[in-house]
Structure formats: C-alpha cells, structure tokens
Scaffold this motif. Sequence first.
Motif, PDB file in Angstrom:
ATOM      1  N   VAL A   6     -15.824 -54.895   7.937  1.00 46.67           N
ATOM      2  CA  VAL A   6     -16.549 -55.554   9.006  1.00 46.67           C
ATOM      3  C   VAL A   6     -17.621 -56.438   8.415  1.00 46.67           C
ATOM      4  CG1 VAL A   6     -17.937 -55.231  11.060  1.00 46.67           C
ATOM      5  CG2 VAL A   6     -16.137 -53.586  10.520  1.00 46.67           C
ATOM      6  N   SER A   7     -17.627 -57.711   8.775  1.00 47.92           N
ATOM      7  CA  SER A   7     -18.561 -58.660   8.203  1.00 47.92           C
ATOM      8  C   SER A   7     -19.956 -58.473   8.746  1.00 47.92           C
ATOM      9  CB  SER A   7     -18.077 -60.081   8.486  1.00 47.92           C
ATOM     10  OG  SER A   7     -18.089 -60.325   9.861  1.00 47.92           O
ATOM     11  N   GLN A  93      -3.516 -60.760  18.986  1.00 50.48           N
ATOM     12  CA  GLN A  93      -3.668 -62.194  18.767  1.00 50.48           C
ATOM     13  C   GLN A  93      -4.607 -62.482  17.606  1.00 50.48           C
ATOM     14  OE1 GLN A  93      -4.621 -64.252  22.435  1.00 50.48           O
ATOM     15  NE2 GLN A  93      -3.075 -63.125  23.580  1.00 50.48           N
ATOM     16  N   ALA A  94      -5.664 -61.678  17.467  1.00 44.92           N
ATOM     17  CA  ALA A  94      -6.608 -61.896  16.380  1.00 44.92           C
ATOM     18  C   ALA A  94      -5.995 -61.548  15.027  1.00 44.92           C
ATOM     19  CB  ALA A  94      -7.869 -61.054  16.616  1.00 44.92           C
ATOM     20  N   VAL A  95      -5.272 -60.442  14.967  1.00 46.01           N
ATOM     21  CA  VAL A  95      -4.682 -60.001  13.702  1.00 46.01           C
ATOM     22  C   VAL A  95      -3.600 -60.964  13.225  1.00 46.01           C
ATOM     23  CG1 VAL A  95      -3.244 -58.209  12.660  1.00 46.01           C
ATOM     24  CG2 VAL A  95      -5.234 -57.568  14.021  1.00 46.01           C
ATOM     25  N   PRO A 226     -16.727 -58.460  15.083  1.00 40.98           N
ATOM     26  CA  PRO A 226     -17.383 -59.479  14.260  1.00 40.98           C
ATOM     27  C   PRO A 226     -16.542 -59.909  13.060  1.00 40.98           C
ATOM     28  CG  PRO A 226     -18.931 -57.730  14.836  1.00 40.98           C
ATOM     29  CD  PRO A 226     -17.563 -57.251  15.233  1.00 40.98           C
ATOM     30  N   ALA A 227     -15.896 -58.945  12.414  1.00 45.78           N
ATOM     31  CA  ALA A 227     -15.071 -59.284  11.255  1.00 45.78           C
ATOM     32  C   ALA A 227     -13.819 -60.053  11.659  1.00 45.78           C
ATOM     33  CB  ALA A 227     -14.685 -58.011  10.498  1.00 45.78           C
ATOM     34  N   LEU A 228     -13.279 -59.757  12.830  1.00 50.66           N
ATOM     35  CA  LEU A 228     -12.122 -60.503  13.308  1.00 50.66           C
ATOM     36  C   LEU A 228     -12.482 -61.956  13.598  1.00 50.66           C
ATOM     37  CD1 LEU A 228     -10.503 -57.846  15.671  1.00 50.66           C
ATOM     38  CD2 LEU A 228      -9.566 -58.699  13.513  1.00 50.66           C
ATOM     39  N   ASN A 229     -13.736 -62.208  13.992  1.00 46.90           N
ATOM     40  CA  ASN A 229     -14.193 -63.594  14.134  1.00 46.90           C
ATOM     41  C   ASN A 229     -14.125 -64.325  12.800  1.00 46.90           C
ATOM     42  OD1 ASN A 229     -14.734 -63.660  16.876  1.00 46.90           O
ATOM     43  ND2 ASN A 229     -16.839 -62.977  16.642  1.00 46.90           N
ATOM     44  N   ALA A 230     -14.529 -63.636  11.741  1.00 46.37           N
ATOM     45  CA  ALA A 230     -14.464 -64.240  10.410  1.00 46.37           C
ATOM     46  C   ALA A 230     -13.013 -64.484   9.993  1.00 46.37           C
ATOM     47  CB  ALA A 230     -15.163 -63.341   9.392  1.00 46.37           C
ATOM     48  N   LEU A 248      -8.936 -54.844   7.229  1.00 47.23           N
ATOM     49  CA  LEU A 248      -9.295 -55.203   8.597  1.00 47.23           C
ATOM     50  C   LEU A 248      -8.060 -55.343   9.469  1.00 47.23           C
ATOM     51  CD1 LEU A 248     -11.314 -56.177  10.744  1.00 47.23           C
ATOM     52  CD2 LEU A 248     -11.035 -58.489   9.820  1.00 47.23           C
ATOM     53  N   ARG A 249      -7.047 -56.051   8.976  1.00 48.11           N
ATOM     54  CA  ARG A 249      -5.822 -56.225   9.763  1.00 48.11           C
ATOM     55  C   ARG A 249      -5.170 -54.879  10.077  1.00 48.11           C
ATOM     56  NH1 ARG A 249      -4.845 -61.373   6.971  1.00 48.11           N
ATOM     57  NH2 ARG A 249      -4.667 -62.996   8.589  1.00 48.11           N
ATOM     58  N   LEU A 250      -5.163 -53.991   9.093  1.00 48.83           N
ATOM     59  CA  LEU A 250      -4.550 -52.682   9.291  1.00 48.83           C
ATOM     60  C   LEU A 250      -5.299 -51.893  10.358  1.00 48.83           C
ATOM     61  CD1 LEU A 250      -2.551 -50.471   8.494  1.00 48.83           C
ATOM     62  CD2 LEU A 250      -4.151 -49.786   6.688  1.00 48.83           C
ATOM     63  N   ILE A 251      -6.626 -51.859  10.260  1.00 46.15           N
ATOM     64  CA  ILE A 251      -7.423 -51.085  11.214  1.00 46.15           C
ATOM     65  C   ILE A 251      -7.296 -51.650  12.627  1.00 46.15           C
ATOM     66  CG2 ILE A 251      -9.782 -50.436  11.862  1.00 46.15           C
ATOM     67  CD1 ILE A 251     -10.444 -50.335   8.875  1.00 46.15           C
ATOM     68  N   ALA A 252      -7.426 -52.978  12.748  1.00 50.78           N
ATOM     69  CA  ALA A 252      -7.345 -53.600  14.073  1.00 50.78           C
ATOM     70  C   ALA A 252      -5.946 -53.455  14.664  1.00 50.78           C
ATOM     71  CB  ALA A 252      -7.731 -55.071  13.976  1.00 50.78           C
ATOM     72  N   ALA A 253      -4.923 -53.603  13.836  1.00 48.99           N
ATOM     73  CA  ALA A 253      -3.551 -53.458  14.329  1.00 48.99           C
ATOM     74  C   ALA A 253      -3.291 -52.029  14.793  1.00 48.99           C
ATOM     75  CB  ALA A 253      -2.561 -53.851  13.245  1.00 48.99           C
TER      76      ALA A 253
END
Length: 346
Positions: A6-7, A93-95, A226-230, A248-253
């Motif tokens: 997370v950024s 969509q973000a990932v 916030p990190a997905l925005n980055a 990040l992609r793994l956690i969000a997915a």
Amino acid sequence: MNSSPVSDDKQLKLHIPKNFTLVLMSCLVLLVMCVIASLVLGARHVGWNELIDGLFHPEVDSYGANVVRKRISRTVFSLMCGGALGVSGALMQAVTRNPIADPSILGVNTGASLFVVCGIAFLNISSANQYIWLALAGAAITAVFVFGIGSMGRGGATPIKLVLAGAAISAALSSLVTAIMIPRSYVMDQFRFWQVGSVGAGTWSGITTFIPFLLVGMLIAFITAPALNALALGDDVATGLGVRTGTLRLIAALAGVLLCGAVTALAGPIGFIGLLSTHVIRLILGSDLRFLIPMSAVTGAIILTISDVGGRLIGSPGELEVGVVTAFVGAPILILLAMKSKVRSL
C-alpha cells in the motif's frame, strides 16, 4: 523503498471531488427509496400503515405486516450482495486495468458455478455453508487461470486479451456444467433455480454466513485503494512510489474473488452489477478508488435492489429473477461501453 503493498498517502494526496457531497447525498436518498420500494412492492403491495406495523409494531399480526417482515431479510440481503458485487467490480477493473472487467465477464461466476454443480453432483451438498467454500475455490481458480492465459504472449495482460480469455474459459466451463447436469436430473432440478441468480431466498441464516466474507473483502478493498490508485499510473510509477505491484494485485484480486464468490454461492451468478455501478460512479466522480470503491458499493446496492423490485413488478403475480433483469439491462450497456472505449486500459 517501502515494502508495503500500500503506497504512502502523502504521495497520492486526497482530492475530494467538488460534487462528492451532492452525489453521496443523492445516492443515500436513492438507497432509502429502494429499501422502501423493496419492502412495499411485489406480488402483494402493502400500504404505509402496514409498513409501519411491520417495521415498528411486532405485536401486530396482520397479513401486510407479516409480508413486510418477510421482505426485510430479502432487502438486507439484496443490499449486501449489490454492495459486494460493486466493490468486486471496482477491484477487478483496477487490478486488470480493464474498464469493462466484471466477475461475470472474466468467467469468475462460471468457475464458481462449476464447482457448485460438482459439489451437488458428486458430494451431495445442499446448504449455503457448503456452497460458499466450493464457490470461492472455483472463483479463485478461474480468476488465476484467466489472468494467466491473458498474460501470455507479447504485451502481457492487456484488456482485450483478458476479456477474450474470460469469454473463452467461461464458454468452456459452461459446457462442463451442462455435461455434468444432463445425465443427472436431480442435479439439474437443484441447480437450475440457483443458476438464474436470485436474492429471493435471502434469509437471516444466509446473511449471517455472508457477513464475515463481506467484512473481510470490504476491509481489504478500502486498505488497498490508495495503492491501487498508484497502480493505475503504471507498474513502473507504482514501483517508484513504493508499491509492490505483484503483491498488491494478488491481495486486491483475492478480495474481489472473495466478495464475488460469496455472493455467487448464496444468490447464484448475478452479472453486470460490478460493471454498471463502477462505471456510473467513475463517470461522475472520476477514477480515485478511495471514492470509487465505497460509492460503487452504494451504487451496486441500489442497482441490485431496483432490479429485484423491477423483477417482482414485471413478473407479477410471480417474479422475474434478478439475474435475468441485470443481464437484460447490462448486456446492451456492455456492448455500448466496448464500442465507445474500444477496450482501452484504464
């Protein structure tokens, strides 16, 4: 370099959209109106007095008041499922950086369906508690498979490749579901009602089962926003801001699959809610996921509840399942979005 996925918020300052307050208040008013409509409209309409009795006067035992009480769990379940699907769509969509990504489009719903029908056919499962774990496993495996295939070749996981991979895998898994059901009539009888997608069977037991998955998925979504925005700025920029893009992609997915899989297990495969809710909010408020995620939850709850009420009114004195309504509305909108965006990445 920061090792957290997370950024730092200081790197991505919070800019509240000018119309955020107006949009939030409008959505909350719509949400209240949807709740009232869900309680009073259906095969048997109830009046205001019956609504008040059903909500606040438990000693009243009239038919109308009992109808309202029975619809409360259905309404709560509809709101929770819509919110979960809205957030799941925003995360997908973000990932994938794909503006038309949705659990149903990427084949996640179909993967959950395959595992559920296998459980019915080979393990004799019949309860929501059993459905939910199989659906989550099927959704997760399918998501990994789609992303893996979409990442092959030159250019990596482009939006068009992910959509094509999702469509191909969804078609293949649908064929497997049919192949398993055809020689087993008892499986078809049990599965066909679940497959349509409905919140009509929402019970307090199902809601209790769903709550832990909803809370965990929502919490992860808010933390990673916030990190997905980055990440939307590109992997190189995100890495420079201290974001571990793979983690990040793994956690969000996983959060998206958790939310979608839990809904699919309890309500069946309901499509297009994540796509519609996220696009509505993105058009109004922009792409900042710190606003997009919570507002997609509210909008998803509104869209699914409206669709449920609409299905009851259209199919009266019976009802048209909400999965049919969302597909009927969502399919042409998906075609329109694909034509306008030309499947550009976010």
